[in-house]
Design an enzyme around this catalytic site. Structure first.
Site, mmCIF file in Angstrom:
data_model
loop_
_atom_site.group_PDB
_atom_site.id
_atom_site.type_symbol
_atom_site.label_atom_id
_atom_site.label_comp_id
_atom_site.label_asym_id
_atom_site.label_seq_id
_atom_site.Cartn_x
_atom_site.Cartn_y
_atom_site.Cartn_z
ATOM 1 N N HIS B 287 0.844 -1.188 0.000
ATOM 2 C CA HIS B 287 0.000 0.000 0.000
ATOM 3 C C HIS B 287 0.882 1.240 0.000
ATOM 4 O O HIS B 287 1.797 1.346 0.813
ATOM 5 C CB HIS B 287 -0.899 -0.017 1.240
ATOM 6 C CG HIS B 287 -2.038 0.926 1.130
ATOM 7 N ND1 HIS B 287 -1.869 2.285 1.217
ATOM 8 C CD2 HIS B 287 -3.356 0.724 0.919
ATOM 9 C CE1 HIS B 287 -3.053 2.871 1.067
ATOM 10 N NE2 HIS B 287 -3.965 1.948 0.884
ATOM 11 N N ARG B 351 -2.460 1.071 -6.719
ATOM 12 C CA ARG B 351 -1.547 0.962 -5.589
ATOM 13 C C ARG B 351 -0.159 0.473 -5.961
ATOM 14 O O ARG B 351 0.843 0.974 -5.462
ATOM 15 C CB ARG B 351 -2.140 -0.001 -4.569
ATOM 16 C CG ARG B 351 -3.371 0.568 -3.952
ATOM 17 C CD ARG B 351 -4.026 -0.400 -3.014
ATOM 18 N NE ARG B 351 -5.081 0.314 -2.306
ATOM 19 C CZ ARG B 351 -5.890 -0.234 -1.433
ATOM 20 N NH1 ARG B 351 -5.772 -1.523 -1.146
ATOM 21 N NH2 ARG B 351 -6.802 0.479 -0.834
ATOM 22 N N GLU B 446 -10.241 -12.700 2.134
ATOM 23 C CA GLU B 446 -8.829 -12.562 1.753
ATOM 24 C C GLU B 446 -8.108 -13.908 1.769
ATOM 25 O O GLU B 446 -7.077 -14.078 1.122
ATOM 26 C CB GLU B 446 -8.133 -11.576 2.712
ATOM 27 C CG GLU B 446 -6.745 -11.156 2.252
ATOM 28 C CD GLU B 446 -6.071 -10.165 3.201
ATOM 29 O OE1 GLU B 446 -6.731 -9.652 4.107
ATOM 30 O OE2 GLU B 446 -4.856 -9.907 3.011
ATOM 31 N N ARG B 456 -4.987 -5.790 -6.150
ATOM 32 C CA ARG B 456 -6.357 -5.461 -5.785
ATOM 33 C C ARG B 456 -6.576 -3.957 -5.847
ATOM 34 O O ARG B 456 -5.716 -3.192 -5.416
ATOM 35 C CB ARG B 456 -6.654 -5.953 -4.365
ATOM 36 C CG ARG B 456 -8.060 -5.612 -3.906
ATOM 37 C CD ARG B 456 -8.377 -6.206 -2.553
ATOM 38 N NE ARG B 456 -7.551 -5.659 -1.479
ATOM 39 C CZ ARG B 456 -7.701 -4.451 -0.958
ATOM 40 N NH1 ARG B 456 -8.628 -3.627 -1.425
ATOM 41 N NH2 ARG B 456 -6.917 -4.049 0.021
#
Lengths: 251, 660
Positions: B287, B351, B446, B456
């Site tokens: 992230h 991301r 998940e 994702r």
């Protein structure tokens, strides 16, 4: 910085606990409170001593696991902050810090700083929901909700179920926790059909458990890490009164 | 698929694995993609309501997927046993998701549709996900929002009283529904309240502080679990007609991640060791907007919602090693590198791209803060444009959190951010019904690999968890239960006895090592190794280095770990040790998967495979498949077997992702 910790050590529910003194020499001010305890636990482990047990998980202030009374205050000195988000920069070199578990009859100590807070789940089971089965929902835009109510409902819904309110209350009352849920659902149109029964059922359940009564001291709202306002309790009382007058009864 | 049937070559892992038979999802109907889920629902067998209470389901994990599945199966009348290691189901790590949840409602009339959400998700996943599953996810997104609103989830609203939405990375429509920066909390509390309602109704039997340590497989079917009551230390067994794992991701293999401290791979890994294939373990998501590491004592990393990139601008100084405070660096001496490199998406690139760009800037010594491992995320323009009040309303709690952790005020000084491990796309392999390769073992959320491919998109994890939990598992589990109830399994069944004994042996072995190093010190070392070699950028050389090191580290761990106390009561070091032991095994499979995948895609970036301008270079001809790994056994003789599931793209044509 150098710190002296006095930590509540209790082997299990059946044995007596006591405060035990530990010294830490190299605490960084950027550490979180739990990271400081991690350092203590690493040291204890290598010294063949049982590390201090404490509940923790997300360490972001949202899961509600961490629960310590620090220098007499649930979650410690910083307002609106859980133990995991409290950082050591709020302490000074040479400080002595007392660390204890939640103290409340309804939250018995399991070991060291770990307590049993399952009574909160029981309060939710008694009515902290909207009775809607999966698949039966209308379109999300079918019922508009005015923004003020939605925002107020959200504020009440931010309760993390940590139990600081109970730990701070001289009576060990769970009133703020219960009121937060009653307020959240009671402000939304989806919560209206069960509003009266919810309030009286949840209140009856909390009384049935080992929580004390509310005497409007307000210590709960002072320590709440999410800032749930004391006014939620008025709303709960209002709903309970209304429900009682309209003849609703607890299940 | 046949052209891929080859023995592993030297460049693909040097005989570190065997190549097995291909696998395929045979449960997705052949109909046009928009009809498949309807068709599957219609063909799924039903169970007579009167018979449901005779059938039992174990659901492990109480996050969005597990909580929603347990509640919904309870509502349907099945006998559900729900498990979590936390003290209450409300603490599952879904609670920490901040930004929001996607849904193709098109309330904004900005061109959104189920097909566009499907398209964005397949593209965002860098063409490594299964089209059928992703389309169903996009369809279910509509019902999820309805369901949550009906439960009383207090989503953000506009003055009209209607739901507000915002934009997220990798998309050009505004489809993310949110509840300030606490969307995961509100959705989880919705699922939790539904679950507790079923506990009260007597359909769900709740087992908190109970950790699954093994899977019980009887006659080829998953029939139960072995657990440890973390308070008493008792090893117990629970059996049922079927087992559903919704136990989350494995990001904590890196030690430092944005996951909760307790998040672990044990349940999934134990199932893998019992025969469930593990798919795409190398697909991990970094992230881009997390708070940088501040010291060696760091125990976890904190994410700042991606939604911040809506209004925050990412930059570094144009001059290398510029030591001036950010506010003293004039506008024309700042490099807003995302806006410069990706003018179409700017600060809202997906991301993986945002993370890699930050790493590249820091590797090139433009980074800021301690160790040069940070870039600025600046809100001064937004504050000027919208006013402090508006910024506070949108991001107030995130700004407070940042200030609490760092001591800096982001209203005055730009935030410093750096990428961190956040989510794992890989997980147990499942077919369209979310069945693993062990009959009777379903996997949701998940913990499975299914919907996000190699990357994702933001606000899609909550969507997937709830889609699996509320809408898919209740249908597909019922279809499986149409053959139930199965013959009861007694405590004296050899499979149960064996699972219990091996669990006890492991615990005894951990406790008796009595070595010199703490569990955390091993975990940190493993984490650093995996981060360095199998993190944001991977190379053949680095991965081989890690593959050589991990077995010896694992051996050291079992020999030299130190756990004080016994297994007879609450022992948090013992709990951690069991989880780290499984991470030690998973880490090896991750690196092997990363080594064998000689391409870059999404979160998997192999330095040998990049385009001229440094973007991920996919190799669709050779790697358009899911890598599903079969456990190869303990010890040196064991090597995993690779089964490939060929991916077919009939509706979204694979292209190089471009966000320029």
């Amino acid at each position: 910085m150098k710190l002296t910790l006095r930590v509540w050590r209790q082997k299990n529910a059946d044995t007596k606990g006591k405060m035990v003194k530990y010294h830490l020499d190299d605490v960084d001010e950027d550490m979180s409170f739990l990271e400081m305890l991690d350092v203590l636990n690493e040291k204890l482990t290598l010294d063949d001593e049982d590390p201090v047990s404490f509940d923790h998980d997300c360490r972001e202030g949202i899961c509600g696991s961490c629960a310590m009374v620090i220098n007499g205050v649930p979650h410690g000195p910083q307002k609106n902050t859980t133990t995991c988000q409290l950082h050591m920069r709020h302490f000074s070199d040479g400080d002595t810090i007392d660390v204890e578990p939640w103290r409340a009859r309804a939250f018995p100590v399991i070991k060291d700083l770990v307590t049993d807070r399952s009574a909160f789940d029981q309060i939710i089971q008694s009515g902290g929901y909207v009775s809607v089965n999966t698949g039966s929902a209308p379109d999300a835009h079918a019922t508009p909700v005015d923004k003020v109510s939605a925002d107020d409902a959200f504020d009440a819904a931010t309760c993390i179920g940590c139990g600081a309110c109970v730990a701070a209350c001289p009576n060990g009352s769970s009133m703020l926790f219960t009121a937060a849920k009653v307020t959240h659902l009671g402000l939304l149109p989806q919560g209206q059909p069960e509003r009266a029964t919810r309030a009286i059922n949840m209140l009856a359940k909390q009384d049935e458990l080992d929580f004390g009564g509310c005497t409007n001291v307000g210590a709960c709202a002072e320590v709440c890490p999410k800032g749930i306002p004391l006014a939620s309790i008025s709303r709960l009382n209002h709903d309970v009164l209304g429900a009682t007058l309209s003849g609703a009864r607890a299940d | 698929m046949s052209e891929l049937q080859q023995e592993p070559t030297a460049t693909q892992g040097e005989g570190r694995y065997a190549l097995g038979e291909p696998i395929a999802d045979d449960r997705s109907p052949d109909s046009p993609i928009g009809d498949r889920w309807d068709d599957r629902k219609f063909s799924a067998r039903l169970v007579n309501p009167a018979n449901r209470r005779k059938m039992s389901v174990i659901v492990v994990g109480t996050g969005l997927a597990g909580g929603a599945a347990a509640a919904t199966l309870g509502e349907a009348g099945y006998h559900v046993k729900s498990f979590c290691f936390q003290d209450t189901p409300r603490r599952a790590h879904s609670i920490a998701a901040q930004g929001g949840i996607n849904a193709a409602k098109n309330y904004r009339n900005d061109g959104d549709s189920v097909h566009r959400l499907f398209y964005d998700t397949v593209k965002g996943g860098d063409f490594r996900s299964r089209e059928s599953n992703v389309h169903r996810l996009a369809e279910n997104s509509l019902n999820i929002i309805d369901q949550c609103v009906a439960q009383g989830v207090p989503f953000a609203r506009e003055y009209s009283g209607l739901l507000d939405t915002r934009s997220f990375g990798g998309t050009q429509v505004s489809r993310t529904f949110y509840a300030r920066g606490q969307t995961g909390q509100q959705l989880l509390l919705g699922a939790y309240s539904a679950l507790e309602r079923q506990v009260a109704a007597g359909t769900v039997e709740m087992h908190p502080r109970t950790e699954m340590l093994d899977l019980i497989v009887v006659d080829g079917r998953a029939r139960g679990i072995v657990t440890r009551n973390v308070l008493t230390g008792e090893i117990e067994t629970y059996t049922a007609d079927t087992v559903v794992l919704c136990t989350g991701g494995y990001g904590n293999v890196y030690y430092l991640s944005t996951n909760a401290k307790g998040s672990n791979v044990t349940a999934a890994w134990r199932a893998h060791r019992r025969g469930a294939l593990f798919a795409n373990p190398c697909y991990t998501q970094i992230h881009p907007t997390c708070i940088p590491v501040s010291g060696d004592y760091q125990s976890k990393l904190t994410l700042m919602s991606e939604s911040l990139r809506n209004d925050g601008r990412v930059w570094v100084p144009k001059e290398r090693g510029d030591q001036r405070p950010p506010n003293e660096i004039p506008e024309d001496e700042r490099d807003y590198y995302l806006e410069r490199q990706y003018p179409a998406f700017g600060n809202l690139v997906p991301r993986d791209i945002a993370s890699r760009a930050a790493k590249n800037m820091c590797d090139a010594e433009y980074g800021v803060g301690p160790g040069g491992l940070g870039v600025y995320l600046d809100f001064s323009d937004a504050i000027e444009r919208l006013g402090r009040h508006a910024v506070e309303a949108k991001y107030g709690n995130l700004f407070e959190m940042y200030q609490r952790i760092t001591g800096d005020d982001p209203y005055q000084v730009p935030m410093r951010i750096y990428p961190a491990i956040h989510y794992t796309m890989g997980g147990l392999w499942v077919d369209y019904d979310l069945r693993s390769t062990i009959p009777g073992l379903f996997v949701g959320g998940e913990a499975n690999f299914s919907d996000h491919g190699a990357n994702r998109l933001g606000a899609s994890a909550l969507m997937q968890g709830l889609s699996d939990g509320y809408f898919i598992l209740p249908t597909t589990v019922a279809d499986y239960l149409a053959d139930a109830p199965f013959e009861p399994v007694g405590d004296d069944h050899p499979a149960v006895v064996e699972a219990v004994e091996s669990t006890r042996e492991r615990i005894d072995k951990l406790l008796s090592a009595n070595g010199n190093r703490t569990v955390d010190s091993f975990h940190r070392e493993l984490g650093q190794l995996v981060w360095d070699q199998c993190g944001m950028a991977r190379s053949k050389e680095g991965l081989e280095k890690a593959l050589d090191r991990i077995p010896s580290l694992r051996e050291e761990f079992w020999r030299d770990v130190k756990i004080v106390g016994t297994g007879d009561g609450l022992n948090q070091s013992l709990e951690k040790a069991g989880r780290v032991a499984d991470f030690m095994e998973l880490a090896e499979l991750m690196c092997l998967d990363a080594l064998h995948r000689e391409e870059s895609c999404g979160g998997h970036f192999r330095v040998e495979h990049q385009t001229e301008d440094g973007e991920a270079a996919r190799d669709d001809e050779n790697f358009s498949y899911v890598a599903a790994w079969e456990w190869g056994g303990d010890g040196h003789g064991g090597r995993p077997t690779l089964h490939k599931e060929d991916l077919d793209f009939s509706y979204v044509h694979p292209s190089q992702r471009s966000y320029k």
